[in-house]
Design a protein around this motif. Structure first.
Motif, PDB file in Angstrom:
ATOM      1  N   UNK A 186       0.833  -1.205   0.000  1.00  0.00           N
ATOM      2  CA  UNK A 186       0.000   0.000   0.000  1.00  0.00           C
ATOM      3  C   UNK A 186       0.870   1.258   0.000  1.00  0.00           C
ATOM      4  N   UNK A 187       0.661   2.127  -0.957  1.00  0.00           N
ATOM      5  CA  UNK A 187       1.458   3.351  -1.055  1.00  0.00           C
ATOM      6  C   UNK A 187       1.396   4.164   0.221  1.00  0.00           C
ATOM      7  N   UNK A 188       0.215   4.204   0.809  1.00  0.00           N
ATOM      8  CA  UNK A 188       0.013   5.013   1.999  1.00  0.00           C
ATOM      9  C   UNK A 188       0.768   4.490   3.216  1.00  0.00           C
ATOM     10  N   UNK A 189       1.310   3.272   3.140  1.00  0.00           N
ATOM     11  CA  UNK A 189       2.082   2.739   4.265  1.00  0.00           C
ATOM     12  C   UNK A 189       3.478   3.354   4.335  1.00  0.00           C
ATOM     13  N   UNK A 190       3.912   3.975   3.266  1.00  0.00           N
ATOM     14  CA  UNK A 190       5.221   4.630   3.275  1.00  0.00           C
ATOM     15  C   UNK A 190       5.098   6.014   3.906  1.00  0.00           C
ATOM     16  N   UNK A 191       6.108   6.431   4.667  1.00  0.00           N
ATOM     17  CA  UNK A 191       6.054   7.754   5.295  1.00  0.00           C
ATOM     18  C   UNK A 191       5.992   8.892   4.263  1.00  0.00           C
ATOM     19  N   UNK A 192       5.184   9.892   4.565  1.00  0.00           N
ATOM     20  CA  UNK A 192       5.023  11.079   3.727  1.00  0.00           C
ATOM     21  C   UNK A 192       6.329  11.867   3.714  1.00  0.00           C
ATOM     22  N   UNK A 193       6.742  12.328   2.542  1.00  0.00           N
ATOM     23  CA  UNK A 193       7.933  13.179   2.415  1.00  0.00           C
ATOM     24  C   UNK A 193       7.512  14.609   2.084  1.00  0.00           C
ATOM     25  N   UNK A 210       0.329   6.387  -9.939  1.00  0.00           N
ATOM     26  CA  UNK A 210       1.220   6.143  -8.807  1.00  0.00           C
ATOM     27  C   UNK A 210       2.338   5.197  -9.217  1.00  0.00           C
ATOM     28  N   UNK A 211       3.529   5.577  -8.841  1.00  0.00           N
ATOM     29  CA  UNK A 211       4.734   4.811  -9.150  1.00  0.00           C
ATOM     30  C   UNK A 211       5.396   4.408  -7.841  1.00  0.00           C
ATOM     31  N   UNK A 212       6.001   3.244  -7.846  1.00  0.00           N
ATOM     32  CA  UNK A 212       6.697   2.782  -6.650  1.00  0.00           C
ATOM     33  C   UNK A 212       7.995   2.117  -7.072  1.00  0.00           C
ATOM     34  N   UNK A 213       8.978   2.148  -6.195  1.00  0.00           N
ATOM     35  CA  UNK A 213      10.241   1.500  -6.488  1.00  0.00           C
ATOM     36  C   UNK A 213      11.056   1.344  -5.222  1.00  0.00           C
ATOM     37  N   UNK A 214      12.214   0.748  -5.405  1.00  0.00           N
ATOM     38  CA  UNK A 214      13.123   0.631  -4.268  1.00  0.00           C
ATOM     39  C   UNK A 214      14.544   0.493  -4.789  1.00  0.00           C
ATOM     40  N   UNK A 215      15.475   0.819  -3.918  1.00  0.00           N
ATOM     41  CA  UNK A 215      16.893   0.588  -4.191  1.00  0.00           C
ATOM     42  C   UNK A 215      17.571   0.303  -2.866  1.00  0.00           C
ATOM     43  N   UNK A 216      18.873   0.218  -2.878  1.00  0.00           N
ATOM     44  CA  UNK A 216      19.545  -0.256  -1.673  1.00  0.00           C
ATOM     45  C   UNK A 216      19.406   0.661  -0.462  1.00  0.00           C
ATOM     46  N   UNK A 217      18.954   1.886  -0.647  1.00  0.00           N
ATOM     47  CA  UNK A 217      18.821   2.800   0.494  1.00  0.00           C
ATOM     48  C   UNK A 217      17.386   3.125   0.876  1.00  0.00           C
ATOM     49  N   UNK A 218      16.423   2.842  -0.008  1.00  0.00           N
ATOM     50  CA  UNK A 218      15.054   3.291   0.263  1.00  0.00           C
ATOM     51  C   UNK A 218      14.015   2.507  -0.532  1.00  0.00           C
ATOM     52  N   UNK A 219      12.801   2.570  -0.040  1.00  0.00           N
ATOM     53  CA  UNK A 219      11.602   2.156  -0.790  1.00  0.00           C
ATOM     54  C   UNK A 219      10.778   3.432  -0.899  1.00  0.00           C
ATOM     55  N   UNK A 220      10.215   3.705  -2.076  1.00  0.00           N
ATOM     56  CA  UNK A 220       9.611   5.012  -2.296  1.00  0.00           C
ATOM     57  C   UNK A 220       8.428   4.935  -3.251  1.00  0.00           C
ATOM     58  N   UNK A 221       7.619   5.992  -3.218  1.00  0.00           N
ATOM     59  CA  UNK A 221       6.482   6.113  -4.125  1.00  0.00           C
ATOM     60  C   UNK A 221       6.357   7.572  -4.559  1.00  0.00           C
ATOM     61  N   UNK A 248      13.758   2.111 -11.896  1.00  0.00           N
ATOM     62  CA  UNK A 248      13.484   2.682 -10.589  1.00  0.00           C
ATOM     63  C   UNK A 248      12.025   2.755 -10.198  1.00  0.00           C
ATOM     64  N   UNK A 249      11.100   2.498 -11.127  1.00  0.00           N
ATOM     65  CA  UNK A 249       9.678   2.642 -10.811  1.00  0.00           C
ATOM     66  C   UNK A 249       8.819   1.617 -11.525  1.00  0.00           C
ATOM     67  N   UNK A 250       7.733   1.220 -10.867  1.00  0.00           N
ATOM     68  CA  UNK A 250       6.688   0.397 -11.465  1.00  0.00           C
ATOM     69  C   UNK A 250       5.362   1.135 -11.248  1.00  0.00           C
ATOM     70  N   UNK A 251       4.495   1.090 -12.247  1.00  0.00           N
ATOM     71  CA  UNK A 251       3.175   1.703 -12.104  1.00  0.00           C
ATOM     72  C   UNK A 251       2.342   0.794 -11.211  1.00  0.00           C
ATOM     73  N   UNK A 252       1.909   1.323 -10.071  1.00  0.00           N
ATOM     74  CA  UNK A 252       1.127   0.533  -9.125  1.00  0.00           C
ATOM     75  C   UNK A 252      -0.335   0.955  -9.075  1.00  0.00           C
ATOM     76  N   UNK A 253      -0.630   2.140  -9.565  1.00  0.00           N
ATOM     77  CA  UNK A 253      -2.014   2.624  -9.598  1.00  0.00           C
ATOM     78  C   UNK A 253      -2.145   3.528 -10.812  1.00  0.00           C
ATOM     79  N   UNK A 254      -3.209   3.314 -11.583  1.00  0.00           N
ATOM     80  CA  UNK A 254      -3.436   4.119 -12.770  1.00  0.00           C
ATOM     81  C   UNK A 254      -4.932   4.276 -12.980  1.00  0.00           C
ATOM     82  N   UNK A 255      -5.420   5.479 -12.734  1.00  0.00           N
ATOM     83  CA  UNK A 255      -6.835   5.785 -12.895  1.00  0.00           C
ATOM     84  C   UNK A 255      -6.918   7.048 -13.749  1.00  0.00           C
TER      85      UNK A 255
END
Length: 160
Positions: free
Chosen positions: A12-19, A90-101, A77-84
């Motif tokens: 869930x995108x909303x589970x990631x902390x807001x930046x 909404x795009x999401x991805x991760x790398x060795x330092x972070x998971x992000x949306x 760096x990104x995958x489309x996870x929500x498209x309306x």
């Protein structure tokens, strides 16, 4: 790769902390803004420097697949996870330092212009993640990159 794709799409995108969140008003209809956004995001990762940075960070996903804005399509760096269409991409991805949306929203306003916003969410892993956050978020590099995307979409949509 399918397991990684499923793991990212199911978080869930909303589970990631807001930046942060940034927005621009666009003098164009929502469907035109959507098309410009899909083209801009779809063109990301075509640049060799961006691909090298994604490789150095060990971004997941690492390559282009499918077609933006389809769910499951990827750019480095990104995958489309929500498209309306024409409201949310909404795009999401991760790398060795972070998971992000990165969540783009297109909203029609009562006063006329369409509002395009980009909300960022991320969790940074460990000490190196905190250093990475300081380098990317603390230096305002992230803000500049996000504003660049929003302005580019606005220019394209208003010219079409």
């Amino acid at each position: 790769m399918p397991a990684i794709r499923e793991r990212l799409v199911d978080v869930p995108l909303e589970s990631l902390p807001y930046v942060d969140e940034h927005r621009v008003d666009v003098a164009a209809p929502a469907d035109r803004v959507w098309e410009a956004l899909a083209r801009r995001v779809g063109g990301t990762g075509a640049n060799p420097i961006g691909r090298r940075i994604a490789g150095a960070l060990r971004c997941v996903p690492a390559e282009r697949r499918g077609r933006i804005p389809e769910i499951g399509a990827t750019i480095p760096g990104f995958i489309v996870t929500r498209s309306v269409a024409p409201a949310v991409l909404a795009l999401m991805g991760e790398h060795r330092f972070a998971r992000y949306a990165l969540i783009f929203r297109i909203t029609e306003t009562a006063s006329g212009p369409v509002r395009l916003s980009a909300e960022s969410r991320a969790e940074f892993r460990g000490r190196r993640g905190r250093v990475y956050r300081a380098l990317v978020i603390g230096t305002r590099g992230h803000v500049l990159a996000t504003h660049s995307i929003l302005r580019s979409v606005r220019r394209t949509a208003e010219r079409a």
